[in-house]
Design a protein around this motif. Structure first.
Motif, PDB file in Angstrom:
ATOM      1  N   GLY A 161      -9.748  -1.202  -7.770  1.00  0.00           N
ATOM      2  CA  GLY A 161     -11.181  -1.919  -8.657  1.00  0.00           C
ATOM      3  C   GLY A 161     -11.069  -1.290  -9.840  1.00  0.00           C
ATOM      4  O   GLY A 161     -11.664  -1.760 -10.877  1.00  0.00           O
ATOM      5  N   ARG A 162     -10.556   0.002 -10.395  1.00  0.00           N
ATOM      6  CA  ARG A 162     -10.452   0.419 -11.778  1.00  0.00           C
ATOM      7  C   ARG A 162      -9.339  -0.032 -12.359  1.00  0.00           C
ATOM      8  O   ARG A 162      -9.146   0.191 -13.611  1.00  0.00           O
ATOM      9  N   GLN A 163      -8.316  -0.916 -11.571  1.00  0.00           N
ATOM     10  CA  GLN A 163      -7.043  -1.191 -12.112  1.00  0.00           C
ATOM     11  C   GLN A 163      -6.061  -0.214 -12.577  1.00  0.00           C
ATOM     12  O   GLN A 163      -5.280  -0.528 -13.156  1.00  0.00           O
ATOM     13  N   ASP A 164      -6.186   0.775 -11.881  1.00  0.00           N
ATOM     14  CA  ASP A 164      -5.328   2.051 -11.927  1.00  0.00           C
ATOM     15  C   ASP A 164      -3.970   1.322 -11.012  1.00  0.00           C
ATOM     16  O   ASP A 164      -2.948   1.443 -11.625  1.00  0.00           O
ATOM     17  N   VAL A 165      -4.290   0.810 -10.005  1.00  0.00           N
ATOM     18  CA  VAL A 165      -3.269   0.031  -9.225  1.00  0.00           C
ATOM     19  C   VAL A 165      -3.632  -1.340  -9.361  1.00  0.00           C
ATOM     20  O   VAL A 165      -4.509  -2.016  -9.112  1.00  0.00           O
ATOM     21  N   LYS A 166      -2.486  -2.233 -10.095  1.00  0.00           N
ATOM     22  CA  LYS A 166      -2.845  -3.589 -10.329  1.00  0.00           C
ATOM     23  C   LYS A 166      -1.647  -4.655  -9.913  1.00  0.00           C
ATOM     24  O   LYS A 166      -1.531  -5.653 -10.222  1.00  0.00           O
ATOM     25  N   GLY A 167      -0.735  -3.879  -9.125  1.00  0.00           N
ATOM     26  CA  GLY A 167       0.544  -4.586  -8.599  1.00  0.00           C
ATOM     27  C   GLY A 167       0.945  -4.517  -7.346  1.00  0.00           C
ATOM     28  O   GLY A 167       0.284  -3.515  -6.509  1.00  0.00           O
ATOM     29  N   CYS A 168       1.870  -5.330  -6.969  1.00  0.00           N
ATOM     30  CA  CYS A 168       2.447  -5.241  -5.588  1.00  0.00           C
ATOM     31  C   CYS A 168       4.138  -5.045  -5.461  1.00  0.00           C
ATOM     32  O   CYS A 168       4.710  -5.333  -6.405  1.00  0.00           O
ATOM     33  N   SER A 169       4.370  -4.636  -4.289  1.00  0.00           N
ATOM     34  CA  SER A 169       5.729  -4.919  -3.960  1.00  0.00           C
ATOM     35  C   SER A 169       5.880  -5.223  -2.622  1.00  0.00           C
ATOM     36  O   SER A 169       4.951  -5.440  -1.890  1.00  0.00           O
ATOM     37  N   PHE A 170       7.394  -5.341  -2.295  1.00  0.00           N
ATOM     38  CA  PHE A 170       7.177  -5.877  -0.687  1.00  0.00           C
ATOM     39  C   PHE A 170       8.609  -5.411  -0.301  1.00  0.00           C
ATOM     40  O   PHE A 170       9.545  -5.063  -0.813  1.00  0.00           O
ATOM     41  N   SER A 171       8.634  -5.048   1.209  1.00  0.00           N
ATOM     42  CA  SER A 171       9.762  -4.706   1.685  1.00  0.00           C
ATOM     43  C   SER A 171      10.534  -6.033   2.671  1.00  0.00           C
ATOM     44  O   SER A 171       9.732  -6.389   3.242  1.00  0.00           O
ATOM     45  N   PHE A 172      11.794  -5.970   2.363  1.00  0.00           N
ATOM     46  CA  PHE A 172      12.373  -7.184   2.789  1.00  0.00           C
ATOM     47  C   PHE A 172      13.813  -6.930   3.338  1.00  0.00           C
ATOM     48  O   PHE A 172      14.400  -5.925   2.728  1.00  0.00           O
ATOM     49  N   ARG A 173      14.250  -7.965   3.850  1.00  0.00           N
ATOM     50  CA  ARG A 173      15.795  -7.816   4.098  1.00  0.00           C
ATOM     51  C   ARG A 173      16.352  -9.457   3.950  1.00  0.00           C
ATOM     52  O   ARG A 173      15.550 -10.328   4.255  1.00  0.00           O
ATOM     53  N   ALA A 174      17.392  -9.416   2.849  1.00  0.00           N
ATOM     54  CA  ALA A 174      17.543 -10.967   2.455  1.00  0.00           C
ATOM     55  C   ALA A 174      18.374 -11.585   3.706  1.00  0.00           C
ATOM     56  O   ALA A 174      19.161 -10.920   4.100  1.00  0.00           O
ATOM     57  N   GLN A 175      17.996 -12.758   3.959  1.00  0.00           N
ATOM     58  CA  GLN A 175      18.920 -13.252   5.085  1.00  0.00           C
ATOM     59  C   GLN A 175      19.808 -14.331   4.074  1.00  0.00           C
ATOM     60  O   GLN A 175      20.649 -14.767   4.715  1.00  0.00           O
ATOM     61  N   GLU A 225       6.688  -5.882   4.837  1.00  0.00           N
ATOM     62  CA  GLU A 225       5.446  -5.264   4.419  1.00  0.00           C
ATOM     63  C   GLU A 225       5.221  -6.015   2.833  1.00  0.00           C
ATOM     64  O   GLU A 225       6.083  -5.917   2.182  1.00  0.00           O
ATOM     65  N   VAL A 226       4.005  -5.650   2.569  1.00  0.00           N
ATOM     66  CA  VAL A 226       3.478  -6.108   1.391  1.00  0.00           C
ATOM     67  C   VAL A 226       2.735  -4.658   0.922  1.00  0.00           C
ATOM     68  O   VAL A 226       2.014  -3.945   1.781  1.00  0.00           O
ATOM     69  N   THR A 227       2.945  -3.960  -0.357  1.00  0.00           N
ATOM     70  CA  THR A 227       2.292  -2.785  -0.715  1.00  0.00           C
ATOM     71  C   THR A 227       1.379  -2.726  -1.935  1.00  0.00           C
ATOM     72  O   THR A 227       1.913  -3.716  -2.846  1.00  0.00           O
ATOM     73  N   LEU A 228       0.483  -2.110  -2.143  1.00  0.00           N
ATOM     74  CA  LEU A 228      -0.068  -1.819  -3.490  1.00  0.00           C
ATOM     75  C   LEU A 228       0.482  -0.808  -4.106  1.00  0.00           C
ATOM     76  O   LEU A 228       0.707   0.409  -3.489  1.00  0.00           O
ATOM     77  N   THR A 229       0.992  -1.029  -5.319  1.00  0.00           N
ATOM     78  CA  THR A 229       1.539   0.206  -6.186  1.00  0.00           C
ATOM     79  C   THR A 229       1.321  -0.013  -7.540  1.00  0.00           C
ATOM     80  O   THR A 229       1.061  -1.229  -8.250  1.00  0.00           O
ATOM     81  N   TYR A 230       1.440   1.056  -8.171  1.00  0.00           N
ATOM     82  CA  TYR A 230       1.160   1.168  -9.550  1.00  0.00           C
ATOM     83  C   TYR A 230       2.405   0.796 -10.442  1.00  0.00           C
ATOM     84  O   TYR A 230       2.083   0.307 -11.654  1.00  0.00           O
ATOM     85  N   ASN A 231       3.539   0.853  -9.751  1.00  0.00           N
ATOM     86  CA  ASN A 231       4.720   0.546 -10.536  1.00  0.00           C
ATOM     87  C   ASN A 231       5.576  -0.510  -9.778  1.00  0.00           C
ATOM     88  O   ASN A 231       6.492  -0.205  -9.283  1.00  0.00           O
ATOM     89  N   PRO A 232       5.058  -1.822  -9.828  1.00  0.00           N
ATOM     90  CA  PRO A 232       6.027  -2.614  -9.078  1.00  0.00           C
ATOM     91  C   PRO A 232       7.354  -3.070  -9.505  1.00  0.00           C
ATOM     92  O   PRO A 232       7.466  -3.150 -10.839  1.00  0.00           O
ATOM     93  N   ALA A 233       8.248  -3.419  -8.711  1.00  0.00           N
ATOM     94  CA  ALA A 233       9.665  -3.897  -9.387  1.00  0.00           C
ATOM     95  C   ALA A 233       9.378  -5.091 -10.088  1.00  0.00           C
ATOM     96  O   ALA A 233       9.962  -5.324 -11.020  1.00  0.00           O
ATOM     97  N   TYR A 234       8.641  -6.142  -9.543  1.00  0.00           N
ATOM     98  CA  TYR A 234       8.379  -7.297 -10.334  1.00  0.00           C
ATOM     99  C   TYR A 234       6.946  -7.061 -10.906  1.00  0.00           C
ATOM    100  O   TYR A 234       5.994  -7.145 -10.408  1.00  0.00           O
ATOM    101  N   PRO A 235       6.902  -6.865 -12.275  1.00  0.00           N
ATOM    102  CA  PRO A 235       5.603  -6.537 -13.084  1.00  0.00           C
ATOM    103  C   PRO A 235       4.572  -7.643 -12.936  1.00  0.00           C
ATOM    104  O   PRO A 235       3.474  -7.277 -13.582  1.00  0.00           O
ATOM    105  N   THR A 236       5.076  -8.878 -12.626  1.00  0.00           N
ATOM    106  CA  THR A 236       3.949 -10.094 -12.797  1.00  0.00           C
ATOM    107  C   THR A 236       3.291 -10.044 -11.523  1.00  0.00           C
ATOM    108  O   THR A 236       2.402 -11.074 -11.466  1.00  0.00           O
ATOM    109  N   THR A 237       3.325  -9.376 -10.478  1.00  0.00           N
ATOM    110  CA  THR A 237       2.745  -9.380  -9.193  1.00  0.00           C
ATOM    111  C   THR A 237       1.100  -8.778  -9.698  1.00  0.00           C
ATOM    112  O   THR A 237       0.894  -8.415 -10.612  1.00  0.00           O
ATOM    113  N   SER A 238       0.368  -9.158  -8.671  1.00  0.00           N
ATOM    114  CA  SER A 238      -1.074  -8.836  -9.100  1.00  0.00           C
ATOM    115  C   SER A 238      -1.979  -8.337  -7.689  1.00  0.00           C
ATOM    116  O   SER A 238      -1.753  -8.834  -6.498  1.00  0.00           O
TER     117      SER A 238
END
Length: 171
Positions: A92-106, A129-142
């Protein structure tokens, strides 16, 4: 007033990022097609911490959808849990505004980067899984709180009822 729903894009197609300073990575459109069809349960976490579960697809508290942009999610957060309060507050405060995800490449392809780092394109992944994070590997997530017309409509109904009560001297 916001609902207790957080939504956004956990991944976006075509956007490049650098992984561990070793290679560039991007997701091909459709990379989640098979896993969304076959995987019965995906969780939503805070910062990849399996002890901080926010929702899951089998419980109906996490919705995932792949579209032309990427992997969209909607998360119905429980505000009575410490994790839910943290998620709602920090997003809500946008301290966390990105996401990441855990995966295995097929399936993936690699291209020599020439002067740049090599490029890995993920074409098929197993999503865990998908995760809320302050420091996503892909910065264009939301990730942001979702405001719905239902909340605005409920406020209007409440205000109208309060006004009618005042007019009748019931307050």
């Amino acid at each position: 007033m916001a609902d207790n729903v957080i939504s956004g894009y956990a991944a976006r197609f075509g956007d490049e990022t650098v992984i561990a300073g070793e290679f560039r990575e991007r997701l091909a459109p459709g990379a989640f097609t098979r896993t969304l069809r076959e995987r019965p349960d995906v969780t939503a976490l805070l910062d990849h911490d399996s002890g901080r579960v926010l929702g899951r697809t089998t419980a109906g508290t996490l919705t995932l959808r792949q579209d032309r942009i990427g992997l969209w999610f909607s998360l119905d957060v429980d505000p009575t849990t410490p994790e839910g309060q943290t998620a709602l507050g920090t997003v809500g405060r946008q301290d966390v505004k990105g996401c990441s995800f855990s995966f295995r490449a097929q399936a993936e392809t690699w291209q020599d980067g020439g002067e740049k780092l090599p490029l890995r394109t993920l074409t098929d992944v197993d999503l865990f899984e998908v995760t809320l994070t302050y420091n996503p590997a892909y910065p264009t997530t939301s990730a942001s709180l979702t405001h719905t017309n239902a909340s605005a409509a409920a406020r209007r109904v409440r205000m109208r009822a309060e006004m009618e009560q005042k007019l009748r001297g019931i307050a």
